[in-house]
Design a protein around this motif. Sequence first.
Motif, PDB file in Angstrom:
ATOM      1  N   GLU A  75       0.838  -1.204   0.000  1.00  0.00           N
ATOM      2  CA  GLU A  75       0.000   0.000   0.000  1.00  0.00           C
ATOM      3  C   GLU A  75       0.875   1.257   0.000  1.00  0.00           C
ATOM      4  O   GLU A  75       0.544   2.258  -0.638  1.00  0.00           O
ATOM      5  CB  GLU A  75      -0.929   0.000   1.221  1.00  0.00           C
ATOM      6  CG  GLU A  75      -2.000  -1.084   1.196  1.00  0.00           C
ATOM      7  CD  GLU A  75      -2.958  -0.908   0.018  1.00  0.00           C
ATOM      8  OE1 GLU A  75      -3.172   0.233  -0.429  1.00  0.00           O
ATOM      9  OE2 GLU A  75      -3.480  -1.921  -0.468  1.00  0.00           O
ATOM     10  N   VAL A  76       1.994   1.189   0.727  1.00  0.00           N
ATOM     11  CA  VAL A  76       2.920   2.317   0.743  1.00  0.00           C
ATOM     12  C   VAL A  76       3.536   2.521  -0.638  1.00  0.00           C
ATOM     13  O   VAL A  76       3.596   3.637  -1.158  1.00  0.00           O
ATOM     14  CB  VAL A  76       4.035   2.098   1.796  1.00  0.00           C
ATOM     15  CG1 VAL A  76       5.097   3.198   1.689  1.00  0.00           C
ATOM     16  CG2 VAL A  76       3.444   2.078   3.205  1.00  0.00           C
ATOM     17  N   LYS A  77       3.975   1.422  -1.268  1.00  0.00           N
ATOM     18  CA  LYS A  77       4.642   1.512  -2.574  1.00  0.00           C
ATOM     19  C   LYS A  77       3.736   2.101  -3.647  1.00  0.00           C
ATOM     20  O   LYS A  77       4.217   2.758  -4.575  1.00  0.00           O
ATOM     21  CB  LYS A  77       5.142   0.136  -2.989  1.00  0.00           C
ATOM     22  CG  LYS A  77       6.337  -0.340  -2.180  1.00  0.00           C
ATOM     23  CD  LYS A  77       6.736  -1.753  -2.537  1.00  0.00           C
ATOM     24  CE  LYS A  77       7.925  -2.210  -1.704  1.00  0.00           C
ATOM     25  NZ  LYS A  77       8.319  -3.605  -1.974  1.00  0.00           N
ATOM     26  N   LYS A  78       2.434   1.852  -3.539  1.00  0.00           N
ATOM     27  CA  LYS A  78       1.488   2.411  -4.512  1.00  0.00           C
ATOM     28  C   LYS A  78       1.462   3.935  -4.441  1.00  0.00           C
ATOM     29  O   LYS A  78       1.107   4.602  -5.420  1.00  0.00           O
ATOM     30  CB  LYS A  78       0.075   1.898  -4.230  1.00  0.00           C
ATOM     31  CG  LYS A  78      -0.149   0.434  -4.535  1.00  0.00           C
ATOM     32  CD  LYS A  78      -1.574   0.050  -4.144  1.00  0.00           C
ATOM     33  CE  LYS A  78      -1.822  -1.440  -4.307  1.00  0.00           C
ATOM     34  NZ  LYS A  78      -3.193  -1.806  -3.855  1.00  0.00           N
ATOM     35  N   PHE A 103       7.327   0.518 -16.333  1.00  0.00           N
ATOM     36  CA  PHE A 103       7.079   0.878 -14.931  1.00  0.00           C
ATOM     37  C   PHE A 103       5.625   1.310 -14.719  1.00  0.00           C
ATOM     38  O   PHE A 103       5.042   1.033 -13.670  1.00  0.00           O
ATOM     39  CB  PHE A 103       8.055   1.960 -14.477  1.00  0.00           C
ATOM     40  CG  PHE A 103       9.445   1.444 -14.249  1.00  0.00           C
ATOM     41  CD1 PHE A 103       9.748   0.705 -13.125  1.00  0.00           C
ATOM     42  CD2 PHE A 103      10.449   1.670 -15.184  1.00  0.00           C
ATOM     43  CE1 PHE A 103      11.018   0.197 -12.908  1.00  0.00           C
ATOM     44  CE2 PHE A 103      11.727   1.175 -14.986  1.00  0.00           C
ATOM     45  CZ  PHE A 103      12.022   0.435 -13.857  1.00  0.00           C
ATOM     46  N   ALA A 104       5.051   1.957 -15.709  1.00  0.00           N
ATOM     47  CA  ALA A 104       3.647   2.357 -15.602  1.00  0.00           C
ATOM     48  C   ALA A 104       2.744   1.135 -15.512  1.00  0.00           C
ATOM     49  O   ALA A 104       1.772   1.109 -14.742  1.00  0.00           O
ATOM     50  CB  ALA A 104       3.260   3.218 -16.798  1.00  0.00           C
ATOM     51  N   MET A 105       3.053   0.098 -16.300  1.00  0.00           N
ATOM     52  CA  MET A 105       2.254  -1.124 -16.267  1.00  0.00           C
ATOM     53  C   MET A 105       2.348  -1.822 -14.915  1.00  0.00           C
ATOM     54  O   MET A 105       1.385  -2.431 -14.452  1.00  0.00           O
ATOM     55  CB  MET A 105       2.677  -2.071 -17.395  1.00  0.00           C
ATOM     56  CG  MET A 105       2.208  -1.633 -18.767  1.00  0.00           C
ATOM     57  SD  MET A 105       2.500  -2.865 -20.073  1.00  0.00           S
ATOM     58  CE  MET A 105       4.290  -2.746 -20.228  1.00  0.00           C
ATOM     59  N   LEU A 106       3.516  -1.714 -14.271  1.00  0.00           N
ATOM     60  CA  LEU A 106       3.668  -2.311 -12.938  1.00  0.00           C
ATOM     61  C   LEU A 106       2.704  -1.690 -11.932  1.00  0.00           C
ATOM     62  O   LEU A 106       2.317  -2.340 -10.955  1.00  0.00           O
ATOM     63  CB  LEU A 106       5.105  -2.147 -12.445  1.00  0.00           C
ATOM     64  CG  LEU A 106       6.192  -2.940 -13.175  1.00  0.00           C
ATOM     65  CD1 LEU A 106       7.550  -2.656 -12.552  1.00  0.00           C
ATOM     66  CD2 LEU A 106       5.895  -4.438 -13.128  1.00  0.00           C
ATOM     67  N   TYR A 107       2.346  -0.428 -12.178  1.00  0.00           N
ATOM     68  CA  TYR A 107       1.401   0.259 -11.298  1.00  0.00           C
ATOM     69  C   TYR A 107      -0.047   0.078 -11.750  1.00  0.00           C
ATOM     70  O   TYR A 107      -0.948   0.684 -11.168  1.00  0.00           O
ATOM     71  CB  TYR A 107       1.739   1.753 -11.234  1.00  0.00           C
ATOM     72  CG  TYR A 107       2.984   2.047 -10.422  1.00  0.00           C
ATOM     73  CD1 TYR A 107       2.975   1.961  -9.028  1.00  0.00           C
ATOM     74  CD2 TYR A 107       4.174   2.407 -11.051  1.00  0.00           C
ATOM     75  CE1 TYR A 107       4.111   2.225  -8.287  1.00  0.00           C
ATOM     76  CE2 TYR A 107       5.318   2.679 -10.310  1.00  0.00           C
ATOM     77  CZ  TYR A 107       5.281   2.576  -8.935  1.00  0.00           C
ATOM     78  OH  TYR A 107       6.414   2.840  -8.191  1.00  0.00           O
ATOM     79  N   GLY A 108      -0.265  -0.747 -12.768  1.00  0.00           N
ATOM     80  CA  GLY A 108      -1.631  -1.054 -13.192  1.00  0.00           C
ATOM     81  C   GLY A 108      -2.309   0.033 -13.996  1.00  0.00           C
ATOM     82  O   GLY A 108      -3.536   0.078 -14.076  1.00  0.00           O
ATOM     83  N   ILE A 114      -1.161   5.628 -19.697  1.00  0.00           N
ATOM     84  CA  ILE A 114       0.288   5.567 -19.907  1.00  0.00           C
ATOM     85  C   ILE A 114       0.716   6.521 -21.011  1.00  0.00           C
ATOM     86  O   ILE A 114       1.676   7.275 -20.861  1.00  0.00           O
ATOM     87  CB  ILE A 114       0.721   4.122 -20.232  1.00  0.00           C
ATOM     88  CG1 ILE A 114       0.530   3.221 -19.004  1.00  0.00           C
ATOM     89  CG2 ILE A 114       2.183   4.094 -20.696  1.00  0.00           C
ATOM     90  CD1 ILE A 114       0.741   1.750 -19.280  1.00  0.00           C
ATOM     91  N   LYS A 115       0.002   6.481 -22.135  1.00  0.00           N
ATOM     92  CA  LYS A 115       0.360   7.342 -23.267  1.00  0.00           C
ATOM     93  C   LYS A 115       0.269   8.819 -22.899  1.00  0.00           C
ATOM     94  O   LYS A 115       1.187   9.600 -23.179  1.00  0.00           O
ATOM     95  CB  LYS A 115      -0.542   7.060 -24.471  1.00  0.00           C
ATOM     96  CG  LYS A 115      -0.165   7.869 -25.708  1.00  0.00           C
ATOM     97  CD  LYS A 115      -1.077   7.577 -26.875  1.00  0.00           C
ATOM     98  CE  LYS A 115      -0.607   8.303 -28.125  1.00  0.00           C
ATOM     99  NZ  LYS A 115      -0.416   9.749 -27.937  1.00  0.00           N
ATOM    100  N   VAL A 116      -0.846   9.202 -22.275  1.00  0.00           N
ATOM    101  CA  VAL A 116      -1.039  10.602 -21.886  1.00  0.00           C
ATOM    102  C   VAL A 116       0.032  11.047 -20.903  1.00  0.00           C
ATOM    103  O   VAL A 116       0.609  12.139 -21.031  1.00  0.00           O
ATOM    104  CB  VAL A 116      -2.450  10.801 -21.284  1.00  0.00           C
ATOM    105  CG1 VAL A 116      -2.573  12.187 -20.661  1.00  0.00           C
ATOM    106  CG2 VAL A 116      -3.520  10.600 -22.346  1.00  0.00           C
ATOM    107  N   ARG A 150      10.268   8.434 -14.561  1.00  0.00           N
ATOM    108  CA  ARG A 150       9.861   7.124 -14.040  1.00  0.00           C
ATOM    109  C   ARG A 150       9.317   7.249 -12.618  1.00  0.00           C
ATOM    110  O   ARG A 150       8.319   6.617 -12.251  1.00  0.00           O
ATOM    111  CB  ARG A 150      11.063   6.166 -14.040  1.00  0.00           C
ATOM    112  CG  ARG A 150      10.790   4.844 -13.333  1.00  0.00           C
ATOM    113  CD  ARG A 150      12.052   4.042 -13.125  1.00  0.00           C
ATOM    114  NE  ARG A 150      13.044   4.711 -12.308  1.00  0.00           N
ATOM    115  CZ  ARG A 150      12.985   4.804 -10.979  1.00  0.00           C
ATOM    116  NH1 ARG A 150      11.950   4.296 -10.325  1.00  0.00           N
ATOM    117  NH2 ARG A 150      13.933   5.416 -10.308  1.00  0.00           N
ATOM    118  N   THR A 151       9.966   8.085 -11.821  1.00  0.00           N
ATOM    119  CA  THR A 151       9.541   8.288 -10.436  1.00  0.00           C
ATOM    120  C   THR A 151       8.128   8.859 -10.351  1.00  0.00           C
ATOM    121  O   THR A 151       7.369   8.537  -9.431  1.00  0.00           O
ATOM    122  CB  THR A 151      10.523   9.245  -9.729  1.00  0.00           C
ATOM    123  OG1 THR A 151      11.837   8.696  -9.794  1.00  0.00           O
ATOM    124  CG2 THR A 151      10.139   9.469  -8.281  1.00  0.00           C
TER     125      THR A 151
END
Length: 245
Positions: A75-78, A103-108, A114-116, A150-151
Amino acid sequence: MITVDRVTKIFKTKKETIYAAKSFSFEIGKGEVVGLLGENGAGKTTLLRMIATLLEPTEGRISVSGFDTIMQPMEVKKRIGVLFGGETGLYERLTARENLEYFAMLYGMSEHEIKVRIDSLAVKFGMKEYLHRRVGTFSKGMRQKVAIARTLIHDPEVILFDEPTTGLDITSANIFRQLIHQLRGEGKTIIFSSHIMEEVQLLCQSVIMIHKGEMIYHGSLQDLYEEEQSKDLNYIMMSKVVRGA
C-alpha cells in the motif's frame, strides 16, 4: 502524511555496531517540501530507504498516508515515487518510452493513461526527441531526466528524491525546480536530499538535519533562521554539526 516514530536503524558487523539512525521522530504533512541535509554517511539515504519500505527499522514505526511500512508495504509503494542518487533503475536495452511504459504497467495503469502521462512528462522534461532511443546510449543528464519521469509516472502522493539534480545541466535543473513548485501546488509531499543549500532554501518549507545518525534539527527554515540569527544555511549546518545539537 509521513510519520516517523522513534525509529532506530542498526547495522552490525563483526567488529562494530553502527547506528545509521538514532530514535528519529517527526511528522511531515500533506503538501510539505522538506530538505534532508547532512554530510555523506550521515544517514540520509538510510532514512529515505526506510520510508520507501526498502529497509526495515530496527526499532520504531513509520507510516505513509496512514499505512505501515512494515505491515502494509504494498500500500505504501502504490503511493510513493522514489529516486535514489546514482540509481536510475532503467533498463539500458529498452528505449526511454519502453522503460516508462514498463514501470507504468507495474502500477496497473491503462494504455491510455500511460500514453497521456508519458507524452506529458516528455514535454515537461524536454525528452521528446529521444523517447524512442535506447537508454544505453544516453548521457548522464538524459538518464536522470528519464529516471525522474519514471519516479512520477504513476502520479504518487509522496515523492522521495536523493540528490535529484545530480547530472542535470543548468536548464534541466531549473526545470526540475519548477516541477517541485508545481508538485507542491498539487498537494504532493516531497522529501529530497541535496548538498546544494541554495536549492533547499529556494524549494523547501522545512528541513531535517542529520549528523552521524542523529537528527540535530527538524523544523521550518524561518524558525531556523530566527534561532541562528542567520540565513546562511551552509554556516548554520556546519555550526550545528560542530555543536551536535
